[in-house]
Design a protein around this motif. Structure first.
Motif, PDB file in Angstrom:
ATOM      1  N   LEU A 181       0.988  -1.182  -0.093  1.00  0.00           N
ATOM      2  CA  LEU A 181      -0.076  -0.330  -0.048  1.00  0.00           C
ATOM      3  C   LEU A 181       0.781   1.009   0.447  1.00  0.00           C
ATOM      4  CD1 LEU A 181      -2.761  -1.023   2.519  1.00  0.00           C
ATOM      5  CD2 LEU A 181      -2.874  -1.174   0.180  1.00  0.00           C
ATOM      6  N   SER A 182       1.683   0.869  -1.083  1.00  0.00           N
ATOM      7  CA  SER A 182       2.988   2.019  -1.062  1.00  0.00           C
ATOM      8  C   SER A 182       2.399   3.739  -0.969  1.00  0.00           C
ATOM      9  CB  SER A 182       3.898   1.938  -1.830  1.00  0.00           C
ATOM     10  OG  SER A 182       3.823   1.729  -2.854  1.00  0.00           O
ATOM     11  N   GLY A 183       1.318   3.467  -1.882  1.00  0.00           N
ATOM     12  CA  GLY A 183      -0.077   4.898  -2.085  1.00  0.00           C
ATOM     13  C   GLY A 183      -0.403   5.478  -1.091  1.00  0.00           C
ATOM     14  N   LEU A 184      -0.591   5.012  -0.027  1.00  0.00           N
ATOM     15  CA  LEU A 184      -0.222   5.684   1.491  1.00  0.00           C
ATOM     16  C   LEU A 184       0.565   6.356   1.960  1.00  0.00           C
ATOM     17  CD1 LEU A 184      -3.265   2.797   2.773  1.00  0.00           C
ATOM     18  CD2 LEU A 184      -3.359   5.247   1.720  1.00  0.00           C
ATOM     19  N   ALA A 185       1.744   6.080   1.696  1.00  0.00           N
ATOM     20  CA  ALA A 185       2.338   6.428   2.431  1.00  0.00           C
ATOM     21  C   ALA A 185       2.179   8.565   1.946  1.00  0.00           C
ATOM     22  CB  ALA A 185       3.692   6.298   1.937  1.00  0.00           C
ATOM     23  N   PRO A 186       2.614   8.748   2.334  1.00  0.00           N
ATOM     24  CA  PRO A 186       2.496  10.373   1.780  1.00  0.00           C
ATOM     25  C   PRO A 186       0.829  10.768   3.075  1.00  0.00           C
ATOM     26  CG  PRO A 186       1.724   9.983  -0.688  1.00  0.00           C
ATOM     27  CD  PRO A 186       2.343   8.940   0.094  1.00  0.00           C
ATOM     28  N   LEU A 187       0.019  10.055   2.967  1.00  0.00           N
ATOM     29  CA  LEU A 187      -0.818  10.607   4.240  1.00  0.00           C
ATOM     30  C   LEU A 187      -0.450  10.337   5.896  1.00  0.00           C
ATOM     31  CD1 LEU A 187      -4.836   8.898   2.274  1.00  0.00           C
ATOM     32  CD2 LEU A 187      -3.887  11.534   2.486  1.00  0.00           C
ATOM     33  N   LEU A 188       0.404   8.854   5.784  1.00  0.00           N
ATOM     34  CA  LEU A 188       0.607   8.483   6.706  1.00  0.00           C
ATOM     35  C   LEU A 188       1.756   9.138   7.200  1.00  0.00           C
ATOM     36  CD1 LEU A 188       0.056   4.308   6.174  1.00  0.00           C
ATOM     37  CD2 LEU A 188      -1.061   6.387   7.692  1.00  0.00           C
ATOM     38  N   ARG A 189       2.948   9.327   6.309  1.00  0.00           N
ATOM     39  CA  ARG A 189       4.127   9.764   6.799  1.00  0.00           C
ATOM     40  C   ARG A 189       4.130  11.514   7.775  1.00  0.00           C
ATOM     41  NH1 ARG A 189       5.631   9.883   2.460  1.00  0.00           N
ATOM     42  NH2 ARG A 189       7.604   8.169   2.669  1.00  0.00           N
ATOM     43  N   PRO A 190       3.088  12.357   8.138  1.00  0.00           N
ATOM     44  CA  PRO A 190       2.633  13.358   8.533  1.00  0.00           C
ATOM     45  C   PRO A 190       2.223  12.526  10.551  1.00  0.00           C
ATOM     46  CG  PRO A 190       1.655  13.431   7.058  1.00  0.00           C
ATOM     47  CD  PRO A 190       2.273  12.166   6.883  1.00  0.00           C
ATOM     48  N   LEU A 191       1.794  11.204  10.612  1.00  0.00           N
ATOM     49  CA  LEU A 191       1.297  10.827  11.191  1.00  0.00           C
ATOM     50  C   LEU A 191       1.331  10.305  12.611  1.00  0.00           C
ATOM     51  CD1 LEU A 191      -2.250  10.154   9.635  1.00  0.00           C
ATOM     52  CD2 LEU A 191      -2.260  11.814  10.942  1.00  0.00           C
ATOM     53  N   TYR A 192       2.582   9.790  11.403  1.00  0.00           N
ATOM     54  CA  TYR A 192       3.717   8.418  12.329  1.00  0.00           C
ATOM     55  C   TYR A 192       5.385   9.295  12.780  1.00  0.00           C
ATOM     56  CZ  TYR A 192       6.321   3.669  12.551  1.00  0.00           C
ATOM     57  OH  TYR A 192       6.890   3.385  13.632  1.00  0.00           O
ATOM     58  N   ASN A 193       5.928   8.648  13.530  1.00  0.00           N
ATOM     59  CA  ASN A 193       7.264   9.481  14.019  1.00  0.00           C
ATOM     60  C   ASN A 193       7.755   8.000  14.534  1.00  0.00           C
ATOM     61  OD1 ASN A 193       9.666  10.117  15.087  1.00  0.00           O
ATOM     62  ND2 ASN A 193       8.340  11.754  16.249  1.00  0.00           N
ATOM     63  N   PRO A 194       8.798   7.220  13.987  1.00  0.00           N
ATOM     64  CA  PRO A 194       9.440   6.184  14.364  1.00  0.00           C
ATOM     65  C   PRO A 194      10.254   6.311  15.450  1.00  0.00           C
ATOM     66  CG  PRO A 194      10.337   6.940  12.333  1.00  0.00           C
ATOM     67  CD  PRO A 194       9.078   8.196  12.698  1.00  0.00           C
ATOM     68  N   SER A 195      10.525   7.591  15.960  1.00  0.00           N
ATOM     69  CA  SER A 195      11.331   7.445  17.051  1.00  0.00           C
ATOM     70  C   SER A 195      10.318   7.636  18.579  1.00  0.00           C
ATOM     71  CB  SER A 195      11.661   9.183  17.311  1.00  0.00           C
ATOM     72  OG  SER A 195      10.857  10.332  17.330  1.00  0.00           O
ATOM     73  N   ILE A 196       9.074   7.338  17.859  1.00  0.00           N
ATOM     74  CA  ILE A 196       7.536   7.108  19.139  1.00  0.00           C
ATOM     75  C   ILE A 196       8.624   6.088  19.893  1.00  0.00           C
ATOM     76  CG2 ILE A 196       6.046   7.369  20.727  1.00  0.00           C
ATOM     77  CD1 ILE A 196       5.621   9.686  18.558  1.00  0.00           C
ATOM     78  N   GLY A 197       8.538   5.045  18.793  1.00  0.00           N
ATOM     79  CA  GLY A 197       9.158   3.250  19.259  1.00  0.00           C
ATOM     80  C   GLY A 197       7.603   2.683  20.393  1.00  0.00           C
ATOM     81  N   VAL A 198       8.223   1.959  21.305  1.00  0.00           N
ATOM     82  CA  VAL A 198       7.053   2.123  22.211  1.00  0.00           C
ATOM     83  C   VAL A 198       6.074   2.785  22.986  1.00  0.00           C
ATOM     84  CG1 VAL A 198       8.570   0.074  23.237  1.00  0.00           C
ATOM     85  CG2 VAL A 198       9.182   1.994  24.613  1.00  0.00           C
ATOM     86  N   GLY A 199       6.422   3.900  22.333  1.00  0.00           N
ATOM     87  CA  GLY A 199       5.363   5.124  23.003  1.00  0.00           C
ATOM     88  C   GLY A 199       4.405   4.883  22.316  1.00  0.00           C
ATOM     89  N   TYR A 200       4.259   4.405  20.999  1.00  0.00           N
ATOM     90  CA  TYR A 200       2.314   4.094  20.924  1.00  0.00           C
ATOM     91  C   TYR A 200       1.869   3.399  21.872  1.00  0.00           C
ATOM     92  CZ  TYR A 200       3.734   7.262  16.493  1.00  0.00           C
ATOM     93  OH  TYR A 200       4.075   7.784  15.674  1.00  0.00           O
ATOM     94  N   VAL A 201       2.607   2.275  22.097  1.00  0.00           N
ATOM     95  CA  VAL A 201       1.262   1.219  23.215  1.00  0.00           C
ATOM     96  C   VAL A 201       0.956   2.424  24.034  1.00  0.00           C
ATOM     97  CG1 VAL A 201       1.232  -0.218  24.465  1.00  0.00           C
ATOM     98  CG2 VAL A 201       3.289  -0.749  23.166  1.00  0.00           C
ATOM     99  N   PHE A 202       0.916   3.405  24.596  1.00  0.00           N
ATOM    100  CA  PHE A 202       1.046   3.758  25.577  1.00  0.00           C
ATOM    101  C   PHE A 202       0.239   5.624  25.341  1.00  0.00           C
ATOM    102  CE2 PHE A 202       5.760   3.321  27.039  1.00  0.00           C
ATOM    103  CZ  PHE A 202       4.834   2.647  28.265  1.00  0.00           C
ATOM    104  N   LEU A 203       0.318   5.448  23.715  1.00  0.00           N
ATOM    105  CA  LEU A 203      -0.248   6.756  23.300  1.00  0.00           C
ATOM    106  C   LEU A 203      -1.927   5.541  22.582  1.00  0.00           C
ATOM    107  CD1 LEU A 203       1.449   8.865  20.910  1.00  0.00           C
ATOM    108  CD2 LEU A 203       0.580   9.841  22.307  1.00  0.00           C
ATOM    109  N   SER A 204      -1.791   5.063  21.843  1.00  0.00           N
ATOM    110  CA  SER A 204      -3.149   4.380  22.131  1.00  0.00           C
ATOM    111  C   SER A 204      -3.827   3.629  23.230  1.00  0.00           C
ATOM    112  CB  SER A 204      -2.755   2.473  21.562  1.00  0.00           C
ATOM    113  OG  SER A 204      -1.880   2.293  20.027  1.00  0.00           O
TER     114      SER A 204
END
Length: 507
Positions: A181-204
């Motif tokens: 689904l590489s076509g979704l990359a422009p939409l997802l890039r602003p929403l995702y920060n790889p440096s957060i890592g395990v932090g997404y468990v807590f954000l969810s």
């Protein structure tokens, strides 16, 4: 079973829809976490949620049970009680949340969490505040027997949490890595920060807790702030022993993961850090979740039920029947999971390095079974308003947990923590039963239940002692062992036969 016991079983089943199905969905995240995070990273999640368990008790400070108890007293204005208790929790939650956010950097250093994780503490603190505010509206739903609404909101919380975990930990990184689904990359890039890592468990979790408050909007809009200082005394006198009991209970339930990281000798597990050992132990602990699910669902239904039956002259016999079927059901579950662990575990612990901790699973399952027995037996000091006995028992268990972890972790590693948990819960259940016999006698069939527990332990130990078999042969043998145990229980404890025995004793 009696009509009252059947009603309790029915409500337990409804509450179980949210607790069991929802927690199973959460459990299904275990393959994701163990596949995406190394044991050390998973150890951060395990450790922070362990600390969060302690703080959750502080944020609610026994007010759920206090609200249910006072609401069932004759002459109580339930609407007025709801307003007063929720006002207290709103004020205290705001103050505690602000304090912990201000202290987040210092606390994370003291806890030994790696630098850069301060934002995790802020997110966890916000979760605690939101969940504390939701506690009394949820208790009100239980009081009003709105089990379906309770279950629906709980389910929505967990479905959203699971969905956000999958979005941030699977979809976003995979799409941005070009896997699909590489076509979704422009939409997802602003929403995702790889440096957060395990932090997404807590954000969810944070997003799910905020959504829960929206779903409780009707109960919250019905709230009218009311604070009266003279009313605080009776509430606090009943609540603070429950809070202390809850803190001690959290010592028994979660402190092992904290102590394991601190007391495990360097190099005990070659090639693994203490944080990695915590991650392995925490992942294997999740395999004992099925017993915890049954206990949690039972607790949601049992507290209002026990309080409502407190004035019934036949309540002791009802309580005895409840304990009997609860224990038998949990014993079957203990055998089913422990005997078939070789089939279950690899499906959820997707990285082989986590499987080395599997021997702790039967021990933890049995420990949680005894915790459920303790919750059943504790009805006597809640109904007699002698909650300080629960505090004494819980603090005794906490002291035993700390002492046994101190003695056993350096020798047995995480198996020492599992054994400490089992010994603690067995001791608490026995002490609670002995004290209850003096203050609120209930005709529990202890000898019969003890025989079933011993039989279950023997079956599990025997299945683990079998010589190595081929994979599918082993699965078939273990399944047959489980079915044989279930058949034995059914033949001895058929409901109609048990009912006739109860009627004969009553006559």
């Amino acid at each position: 079973m009696s009509g009252l016991a059947k009603r309790l079983a029915g409500q337990t089943a409804i509450y179980g829809v949210s607790s069991i199905v929802g927690r199973v969905l959460n459990f299904l995240l275990t393959p994701l976490y163990t596949g995406r995070f190394a044991p050390a990273a998973f150890g951060i999640i395990t450790g922070l949620f362990a600390y969060m368990s302690f703080l959750n008790v502080v944020f609610t400070y026994g007010m759920e049970t206090t609200y249910l108890r006072f609401a069932n007293r004759p002459g109580t204005n339930r609407r007025d009680l709801y307003n007063r208790v929720l006002t207290l929790l709103l004020l205290s939650s705001f103050g505690l949340t602000a304090l912990l956010i201000a202290l987040a950097p210092t606390l994370m250093r003291l806890l030994g969490i790696p630098p850069g994780s301060e934002r995790y503490a802020v997110w966890l603190t916000l979760i605690l505040g939101l969940d504390a505010v939701a506690a009394i509206p949820f208790a009100r739903l239980r009081l009003e027997n709105k089990a379906v609404k309770f279950a629906s909101i709980r389910m929505a919380n967990i479905v959203l949490n699971v969905g956000l975990n999958l979005f941030f930990l699977v979809l976003c990184p995979d799409v941005l890595a070009g896997k699909y689904l590489s076509g979704l990359a422009p939409l997802l890039r602003p929403l995702y920060n790889p440096s957060i890592g395990v932090g997404y468990v807590f954000l969810s979790n944070l997003a799910a807790s905020a959504f829960t408050l929206l779903l409780l909007g009707r109960e919250l809009l019905d709230f009218r702030p009311r604070l009266q200082v003279t009313y605080l005394g009776p509430l606090w006198r009943y609540a603070y022993p429950i809070m202390l009991m809850g803190l001690a209970g959290m010592v028994n339930e979660t402190l092992d993961r904290v102590l394991l990281a601190r007391w495990l000798p360097e190099g005990f597990y070659p090639g693994r850090s203490s944080l990695a050992a915590v991650g392995i132990y925490g992942a294997c602990y999740k395999l004992a979740i099925l017993m915890s699910l049954v206990i949690q669902a039972f607790k949601y239904a049992a507290e209002p039920f026990f309080f409502a039956q407190s004035e019934d002259k036949n309540s002791p016999r009802t309580f005895a029947l409840v304990l009997k079927w609860f224990t038998i059901s949990c014993t079957i579950l203990f055998v089913a999971v422990s005997v078939n662990i070789d089939l279950i575990a690899p499906r959820f612990l997707t990285s082989p390095e986590y499987l080395e901790g599997l021997p702790v699973v039967p021990v933890l399952l049995l420990a949680n079974l005894f915790l459920g027995v303790y919750y059943n037996l504790s009805v006597w000091f809640k109904l007699t308003d002698k909650t300080y006995f629960g505090t004494y028992i819980s603090f005794g268990g906490a002291a035993l947990t700390i002492a046994l972890n101190f003695a056993l972790i350096p020798v047995l590693g995480y198996m020492g923590s599992a054994i400490a948990t089992l010994v603690c819960y067995v001791t608490m259940a026995v002490v609670c039963w002995l004290l209850g016999e003096r203050h609120f006698p209930v005709p529990y069939p202890m000898s019969r239940l003890l025989l079933w527990l011993l039989a279950a332990v023997a079956v599990v130990a025997g299945s683990w002692a079998l010589p190595p078999l081929g994979s599918w042969i082993a699965h078939m043998v273990h399944l047959l062992i489980t079915l044989a145990f279930v058949a034995a229980v059914w033949l001895v404890e058929r409901p109609e036969r048990a009912f006739r025995r109860t009627q004969a004793k009553a006559a």
